[in-house]
Design a protein around this motif. Structure first.
Motif, PDB file in Angstrom:
ATOM      1  N   THR A  55       0.845  -1.195   0.000  1.00  0.00           N
ATOM      2  CA  THR A  55       0.000   0.000   0.000  1.00  0.00           C
ATOM      3  C   THR A  55       0.881   1.247   0.000  1.00  0.00           C
ATOM      4  N   ALA A  56       0.712   2.065  -1.020  1.00  0.00           N
ATOM      5  CA  ALA A  56       1.590   3.227  -1.192  1.00  0.00           C
ATOM      6  C   ALA A  56       1.187   4.363  -0.256  1.00  0.00           C
ATOM      7  N   TYR A  57       2.172   5.164   0.099  1.00  0.00           N
ATOM      8  CA  TYR A  57       1.919   6.380   0.858  1.00  0.00           C
ATOM      9  C   TYR A  57       3.025   7.367   0.534  1.00  0.00           C
ATOM     10  N   GLY A  58       2.852   8.600   0.952  1.00  0.00           N
ATOM     11  CA  GLY A  58       3.904   9.588   0.805  1.00  0.00           C
ATOM     12  C   GLY A  58       3.638  10.600  -0.293  1.00  0.00           C
ATOM     13  N   TRP A  59       4.473  11.616  -0.302  1.00  0.00           N
ATOM     14  CA  TRP A  59       4.323  12.731  -1.230  1.00  0.00           C
ATOM     15  C   TRP A  59       4.707  12.319  -2.642  1.00  0.00           C
ATOM     16  N   SER A  60       4.073  12.951  -3.599  1.00  0.00           N
ATOM     17  CA  SER A  60       4.380  12.751  -5.011  1.00  0.00           C
ATOM     18  C   SER A  60       4.136  14.057  -5.736  1.00  0.00           C
ATOM     19  N   HIS A  61       4.699  14.164  -6.929  1.00  0.00           N
ATOM     20  CA  HIS A  61       4.460  15.341  -7.765  1.00  0.00           C
ATOM     21  C   HIS A  61       3.025  15.353  -8.285  1.00  0.00           C
ATOM     22  N   ARG A  62       2.334  14.197  -8.188  1.00  0.00           N
ATOM     23  CA  ARG A  62       0.901  14.129  -8.432  1.00  0.00           C
ATOM     24  C   ARG A  62       0.266  13.533  -7.182  1.00  0.00           C
ATOM     25  N   PRO A  63      -0.014  14.398  -6.181  1.00  0.00           N
ATOM     26  CA  PRO A  63      -0.441  13.903  -4.871  1.00  0.00           C
ATOM     27  C   PRO A  63      -1.760  13.134  -4.934  1.00  0.00           C
ATOM     28  N   ARG A  64      -1.888  12.190  -3.996  1.00  0.00           N
ATOM     29  CA  ARG A  64      -3.146  11.465  -3.823  1.00  0.00           C
ATOM     30  C   ARG A  64      -3.527  11.474  -2.353  1.00  0.00           C
ATOM     31  N   PHE A  65      -4.831  11.684  -2.092  1.00  0.00           N
ATOM     32  CA  PHE A  65      -5.339  11.628  -0.735  1.00  0.00           C
ATOM     33  C   PHE A  65      -6.479  10.621  -0.615  1.00  0.00           C
ATOM     34  N   ASP A  66      -6.472   9.625  -1.509  1.00  0.00           N
ATOM     35  CA  ASP A  66      -7.416   8.520  -1.389  1.00  0.00           C
ATOM     36  C   ASP A  66      -6.716   7.257  -0.903  1.00  0.00           C
ATOM     37  N   LEU A  67      -5.473   7.404  -0.445  1.00  0.00           N
ATOM     38  CA  LEU A  67      -4.719   6.318   0.155  1.00  0.00           C
ATOM     39  C   LEU A  67      -4.756   6.495   1.669  1.00  0.00           C
ATOM     40  N   VAL A  68      -4.899   5.408   2.393  1.00  0.00           N
ATOM     41  CA  VAL A  68      -5.274   5.504   3.796  1.00  0.00           C
ATOM     42  C   VAL A  68      -4.295   6.320   4.635  1.00  0.00           C
TER      43      VAL A  68
END
Length: 553
Positions: A368-381
């Motif tokens: 399960t991925a987490y952490g900052w990205s240049h294309r952020p996601r906030f649908d990961l727990v």
């Protein structure tokens, strides 16, 4: 916005209660050997290394003879009465005194300075620097040996200086020429796969959550990168590298055979990340999910195979393990509980079935991925909890006893690079779980980490049956094969996301652009709608069984 979310001093992941198990380890000697080989020789096979060592040994000895001739000519040691005889006698004496250790020290120094490790042509300067460093060290050692061991400092200088100088010039010219020819032409030995050396990498989905990080890591490593992306979320994630001389961004749909064929032209390797990711997003439109995650991935692999691509890295998921109380390895039985997982299982099978002597796909099952990205996601727990803690001062933990393996985005990208750089014999046709046993956590433990990053927040425990996933994963195989260990801990990753929200790097984390499912519910799904060929049930057994079960429920 709250400013109270700060990491407590001294907080470490070791303070959090979690079940620990001892991973399978490999014998120390073999492990050290594999790690040393990867560091010094990269993806070079033993037979190719043997050939290069033999050639360099011969070149070193030929250069030594040339240096001896130069010395004699400069010192006037040749006789016009018998030039050949005098040349042979004196050169032979100098050669016999230096030949064995000179050739041996050459190949040893080349190995230690990583001259034999394959690198892209864009890093030719690094290769030439390594050659110069090896020859410089060799010259110093040569002079020291001649002065202190043989007590002949003058003769050693007269032979050593031209010998190591000539060796540096000859080897540098040969290596540069060979790498330059390799950049311009595809030189393939008889019986060898077309693209065994990786210079050009196609990243399918290279503007996405993982892809935008992988693209940068590949550029930093010296590769030429082509990104094929539908740009469903735009290309802002690549804004700062769009002008990079080794990056080409191609807008296109990998389900379209013309776009896919155009993107594959001239590529040595493919890293296929594009997919509809996550259970909620996949559930929005089953047929589109099947088309994207299975049918188009299978087509992409077939086209890559037809184009002579040997390395094909496919992004799968540890969600294929579904619901289990056991610690799951790559050989464990699969128990998917979502359409996302079943399409990945069927895609894995299709790719591995297509493997042959030349086409060797590698399956990476991401935790399960987490952490900052240049294309952020906030649908990961983990990312979602971090954002809610900052803005809402409250998180809701559903079914907190459930286990998940976690891994940071940068570590996922690094695993992809390691796979691309590893010998094909080591990774081809293999499945690897990507993560680290130290980051198997329950959702309750995740909530504790977030609560300690943001003191004072409310943590509410909730139970429902919406998500039945529960699995811990063993990552020993990728650790043995590639020496991969997670470099970023979940504690630090949560703090990274807390800081991003606090620092205003995301104007509104609830914006649908930061959620795969919410964005697809809007305009995204209309873009993805695609008239695909319907597949027979026998072609996708895992997905067919899952859909039949859902229909009967």
């Amino acid at each position: 916005m709250s400013q109270g979310c700060l990491m407590q001093p001294g907080l470490t992941s070791g303070e959090l209660p979690r079940e620990v198990f001892q991973p399978v380890t490999m014998p120390g000697t073999r492990k050290l050997f594999d790690q040393a080989w990867t560091q010094l020789f990269g993806s070079l096979t033993s037979d190719k290394l043997a050939v290069r060592v033999f050639v360099d040994f011969l070149v070193a000895n030929a250069v030594l003879v040339m240096a001896a001739v130069v010395r004699l000519a400069v010192m006037g040691g040749l006789s016009w009465d018998n030039p050949i005889g005098a040349l042979f006698d004196r050169v032979n004496a100098t050669y016999l005194m230096n030949a064995g250790w000179f050739g041996l020290s050459t190949v040893v120094l080349f190995a230690l300075t990583r001259v034999y490790k394959p690198v892209p042509f864009s890093r030719v300067q690094q290769r030439l620097t390594a050659i110069a460093l090896a020859c410089g060290i060799g010259l110093i050692a040569h002079l020291a040996l001649g002065a202190f061991a043989f007590k002949k400092p003058q003769q050693t200088l007269e032979v050593g200086l031209p010998a190591w100088t000539l060796l540096c010039a000859v080897v540098a010219c040969v290596r540069y020429s060979r790498m330059k020819v390799g950049e311009l032409f595809r030189v393939v030995l008889r019986g060898e796969a077309a693209n065994t050396k990786v210079e050009d990498v196609l990243v399918v989905g290279g503007a996405g959550y993982i892809g935008s990080i992988l693209t940068r890591q590949l550029l930093d490593a010296g590769y030429r990168v082509r990104v094929l992306d539908l740009e469903l979320f735009g290309t802002q994630s690549l804004a700062d590298v769009l002008e990079h001389p080794r990056l080409e961004v191609m807008k296109g749909d990998f389900r379209n055979i013309e776009d896919a064929a155009r993107a594959l032209r001239g590529m040595d390797a493919v890293c296929h990340l594009a997919a509809i990711v996550g259970d909620p997003a996949c559930a929005l439109d089953r047929e589109t999910t099947i088309t994207v995650n299975y049918a188009a991935a299978k087509m992409m692999a077939q086209l890559a195979k037809a184009n002579g691509v040997s390395k094909f890295v496919f992004a799968s998921t540890c969600s294929v393990y579904g619901d289990s109380e056991e610690i799951m390895s790559e050989d464990s039985p699969l128990n998917p509980v979502s359409l996302y997982a079943t399409t990945k299982i069927d895609a894995e099978r299709a790719l591995l079935d297509a493997a042959d002597a030349d086409f060797q796909p590698t399956i990476l099952r991401f935790a399960t991925a987490y952490g900052w990205s240049h294309r952020p996601r906030f649908d990961l727990v983990a990312n979602l909890f971090s954002a809610q803690a900052v803005t809402d001062k409250k998180i809701r933990v559903f079914n907190g006893e459930q286990w998940r393996p976690f891994v940071h985005t940068r570590d996922i990208a690094r695993a992809c690079v390691l796979t691309l750089e590893a010998p094909l014999a080591k990774v081809g046709g293999q499945i690897f779980n990507v993560g680290d046993e130290s980051q198997n956590y329950t959702l309750t433990q995740l909530g504790q980490i977030v609560a300690q990053s943001c003191p004072g927040i409310e943590v509410e425990a909730v139970r429902n049956n919406d998500d039945m996933r529960n699995y811990r994963v063993n990552f020993a195989k990728i650790r043995r094969a590639l020496g991969f260990r997670a470099s970023i801990d979940l504690v630090d990753g949560v703090q990274e996301m807390v800081d991003a929200v606090l620092g205003g790097h995301v104007p509104n984390w609830r914006d649908p652009i930061y959620s795969n499912s919410k964005h697809l519910e809007g305009e995204g799904l209309s873009v993805l709608k695609f008239d695909a060929l319907r597949k027979h049930a026998d072609d996708m057994p895992a997905t067919t069984r899952f859909l039949a079960k859902k229909a009967a429920a």
